[in-house]
Design a protein around this motif. Structure first.
Motif, short mmCIF file in Angstrom:
data_model
loop_
_atom_site.label_atom_id
_atom_site.label_comp_id
_atom_site.label_asym_id
_atom_site.label_seq_id
_atom_site.Cartn_x
_atom_site.Cartn_y
_atom_site.Cartn_z
N ARG A 171 0.83 -1.20 0.00
CA ARG A 171 0.00 0.00 0.00
C ARG A 171 0.87 1.26 0.00
O ARG A 171 0.49 2.29 -0.56
N ILE A 172 2.03 1.18 0.66
CA ILE A 172 2.96 2.32 0.65
C ILE A 172 3.42 2.57 -0.79
O ILE A 172 3.34 3.69 -1.31
N ALA A 173 3.88 1.50 -1.44
CA ALA A 173 4.39 1.64 -2.81
C ALA A 173 3.29 2.11 -3.75
O ALA A 173 3.49 3.01 -4.58
N SER A 174 2.11 1.51 -3.61
CA SER A 174 1.01 1.86 -4.51
C SER A 174 0.64 3.34 -4.37
O SER A 174 0.36 4.02 -5.35
N THR A 175 0.68 3.84 -3.15
CA THR A 175 0.34 5.24 -2.92
C THR A 175 1.39 6.16 -3.53
O THR A 175 1.05 7.21 -4.09
N ILE A 176 2.66 5.77 -3.42
CA ILE A 176 3.71 6.58 -4.05
C ILE A 176 3.49 6.60 -5.57
O ILE A 176 3.53 7.65 -6.20
N ALA A 182 0.74 6.13 -7.16
CA ALA A 182 -0.48 6.87 -7.50
C ALA A 182 -0.28 8.37 -7.40
O ALA A 182 -1.01 9.13 -8.01
N SER A 183 0.72 8.80 -6.63
CA SER A 183 0.97 10.24 -6.51
C SER A 183 1.64 10.78 -7.78
O SER A 183 1.77 11.98 -7.95
N ARG A 184 2.04 9.86 -8.65
CA ARG A 184 2.58 10.19 -9.97
C ARG A 184 3.88 10.99 -9.95
O ARG A 184 4.20 11.66 -10.92
N ILE A 185 4.63 10.90 -8.85
CA ILE A 185 5.97 11.47 -8.89
C ILE A 185 6.86 10.54 -9.70
O ILE A 185 6.50 9.38 -9.96
N ASP A 186 8.03 11.02 -10.11
CA ASP A 186 8.97 10.15 -10.81
C ASP A 186 9.41 9.04 -9.85
O ASP A 186 9.86 9.34 -8.74
N CYS A 187 9.28 7.80 -10.27
CA CYS A 187 9.72 6.69 -9.41
C CYS A 187 9.89 5.44 -10.26
O CYS A 187 9.38 5.33 -11.36
N ASP A 188 10.64 4.50 -9.70
CA ASP A 188 11.02 3.29 -10.42
C ASP A 188 11.20 2.21 -9.36
O ASP A 188 11.98 2.39 -8.42
N ASP A 189 10.46 1.11 -9.50
CA ASP A 189 10.53 0.11 -8.42
C ASP A 189 11.90 -0.54 -8.31
O ASP A 189 12.24 -1.10 -7.28
N GLU A 190 12.70 -0.43 -9.36
CA GLU A 190 14.06 -0.99 -9.29
C GLU A 190 15.00 -0.09 -8.48
O GLU A 190 16.16 -0.44 -8.24
N LYS A 191 14.52 1.10 -8.09
CA LYS A 191 15.35 2.01 -7.30
C LYS A 191 14.76 2.31 -5.92
O LYS A 191 15.42 2.90 -5.07
N LEU A 192 13.54 1.90 -5.72
CA LEU A 192 12.81 2.22 -4.49
C LEU A 192 13.25 1.35 -3.31
O LEU A 192 13.43 0.14 -3.46
#
Lengths: 396, 396
Positions: free
Chosen positions: A312-317, A319-329
């Motif tokens: 839910r933490i990841a999904s919310t980030i 959904a906030s549509r900031i630049d992000c990449d799960d390979e770096k999170l």
């Protein structure tokens, strides 16, 4: 160099400030619902208000004064916000003040502040009858702090003394009301800060605006505020002491203390979470994600359930549509890493450790976006059954 | 001219479509958790997906196909979203499909769709063992609709037949999952729409995008969506019938039906409110205010308490920062006006009438901004104790 010392008690111990709270008949349970702050010398006053388009009547009334006006009296009521009451609501305030008479103690540019239900006219007769019982020589911050409460579970205050290098010193203290998840529930927050510092208007206003970003605005989504939100500073200058840097710093402390007490009093909340977003592309992106987290119902209910549901933490980030990449999170609960750059680190052992973190009263949820050096910390609380109970029932 | 007739049952009655759902061992309670849609002819397929930056593996897998690819098989599981699983999550889908063999029935560009907990790898062995039990000649939309449920209180489906002027006709139907307040809780919504219309890809995609604004996006805040949200149309062309206008219209009906069933199934919700914002300065401003209302915790809890607390309605509009003026604002619950251009119309009689409206299962809250001709209707539900229970407990 300066020293900031927390001290016990209320701002009634500051030279020249008087305050009290009484029951004027607005709260059916007989609790305090009307209070005042009086200063023996007109004070420099600076305030920041809600960004809600429907500013309540007391805010509009305040803004009718000149920008650098001085005042010696603030009247504060709970249970009725005097909001959405149009021009009549503003006139009601003038009518009320015209009926108050404290003999030799003359009111100078009196201010009103209100909190409570929106869309009801002020009960002027009750308020006048109540205010006539005021003793302007009283010093009871405790009574005042109770008078401004609505859904608050407890009264909120703090006090500091600041010792400057030249041996002089000043005091500053606050009372506030506001319960918990200021947003998205739009509960009004009021904060009254009194000081005997000889602070000029422009310095106070500047410090108020800068400090609000990391204090009250860190517990709120931008601009999504109630009709009555107010942070007000009254400075009577009685100490003759002042240092710009020291004042700005202690004002930030006062505002942060009050903001944290509001988060902790989350209308049934039991937990305070600091959502630290770090290494985002920009500070603004960090702020967007951190506020989205502190504002997410799914995150709040998971905290209530003490469930380290990092999805839910990841999904919310995301959904906030900031630049992000799960390979770096990277996501951590305090120092327990549960997701590391595309790898789920969530065996039974890690889950148990993360669960232990969530059993605490306060903890950090750290989200390392891994894309830059932007950072922001937002503060939020859990959401449980009590929140629904309070807000389904609250009105009359 | 064309006629749209609602008909009973599932899309399994459409020529050429087969579907079923079974228990593959993912849900501890033994309920269905794996299902499929099979078409005896490869279908034109068009889909719209979440705007969440962390798209789940099945979405990335889908997007690896060419834009106008055809498929004859969709595999759908609940209980595991295959989200935040990185490149491994996509590879898991290929591994899974490589282990399926239905003899003479060959899978063409098989698609996977998942919903459930984020941050767990797919249990491939269970899914393969389950899928091997599939009978691709089965026709049980009911079993399928149960297999895709997570926190849904009931299965969701609809069916229509469209008769064209030339005497030809086609059918269209959907199954969906998604409980209630799609936002802000980020619960995944999945919707699978099957039709035997001979609809070309570009028309389907255009209609999907246009219709989503007034259907699924009207129950959600823009872009604030889960990692897995999917609306997919499969068109096998078996009817040889098609009319662009009729297809777009019936597709909107199907999408609206499914969206309304999701709002009504609000994870414990009992009420559906249509927030009609009219006469805003622009359509976009109307949309901003309407969505803010449908999304407000304070409004949702007041609806749960059946409390016509119009102050929260006004405050939420003001907080959305659209152009507004309380001297022009009119607020009504159905036809009961409670606030009229600066005047509070809220005597005991009006309050009782408004309270009666809120006792209904469905009602309108109409906010006339009085500044232009912009309008938008958003749909929301109440928020009660059950919502907290479901979301504090939901994961394993």
């Amino acid at each position: 160099m300066f020293t900031i010392l927390p001290i016990k008690g209320y701002f009634d111990q500051i030279d020249g400030f008087y305050c009290d709270g009484i029951h004027a008949g607005l709260k059916p349970n007989g609790n305090n619902d009307l209070g005042f702050i009086y200063s023996d010398k007109p004070c420099t006053v600076a305030a920041i208000f809600t960004e809600n388009k429907f500013q309540a009547a007391p805010l509009k009334h305040f803004l009718q004064y000149d920008e650098d006006f001085k005042t010696n009296f603030v009247l504060i009521n709970s249970k009725n916000a005097n909001a959405l009451t149009g021009r009549k609501g503003i006139a009601d305030i003038d009518t009320l003040f015209s009926q108050l008479d404290f003999g030799s103690l003359k009111l100078v540019n009196p201010i009103m502040s209100s909190t409570g239900v929106i869309g009801n006219r002020l009960p002027i007769e009750k308020l006048v009858a109540g205010a006539k019982r005021f003793n302007l020589s009283a010093k009871s911050g405790e009574n005042l702090s109770k008078a401004i409460m609505t859904t608050d579970a407890y009264a909120k205050s703090c006090m500091y003394e600041v010792k400057l290098e030249n041996g002089s010193s000043f005091k500053i203290g606050a009372v506030a009301k506001g319960a918990g998840m200021i947003n998205p529930n739009l509960a009004t927050m009021l904060c009254f800060i009194c000081t005997d510092a000889a602070a000029p208007y422009s310095d106070i206003m500047e410090a108020l605006k800068i400090n609000s970003e990391t204090t009250f605005n860190a517990i709120s989504v931008d601009g999504d505020t109630s009709t009555n939100d107010t942070v007000m500073v009254l400075a009577n200058g009685n100490s003759n002491a002042y240092d710009k840097e020291a004042f700005a710093e202690v004002l930030r402390l006062v505002m942060f203390d009050m903001a944290m007490l509001m988060v902790a009093d989350g209308e049934g909340a039991n937990k305070v979470a600091a959502f630290e977003v770090i290494n985002a592309a920009t500070n603004e992106q960090a702020m967007i994600a951190a506020k989205a987290l502190s504002n997410s119902l799914l995150v709040k209910t998971a905290l209530f359930g003490e469930d380290p549901n990092f999805g839910r933490i990841a999904s919310t980030i995301g959904a906030s549509r900031i630049d992000c990449d799960d390979e770096k999170l990277v996501i951590s609960y305090n120092d327990v890493v549960v997701f590391n750059k595309g790898e789920i680190c969530f065996d039974a052992n890690t889950e148990a450790q993360a669960g232990e973190v969530l059993k605490k009263d306060k903890y950090k949820i750290i989200c390392d976006i891994g894309l830059g050096d932007g950072k922001f910390t937002a503060y939020g609380c859990d959401l449980g059954y009590e929140y629904v109970k309070i807000n389904a029932d609250y009105r009359s």
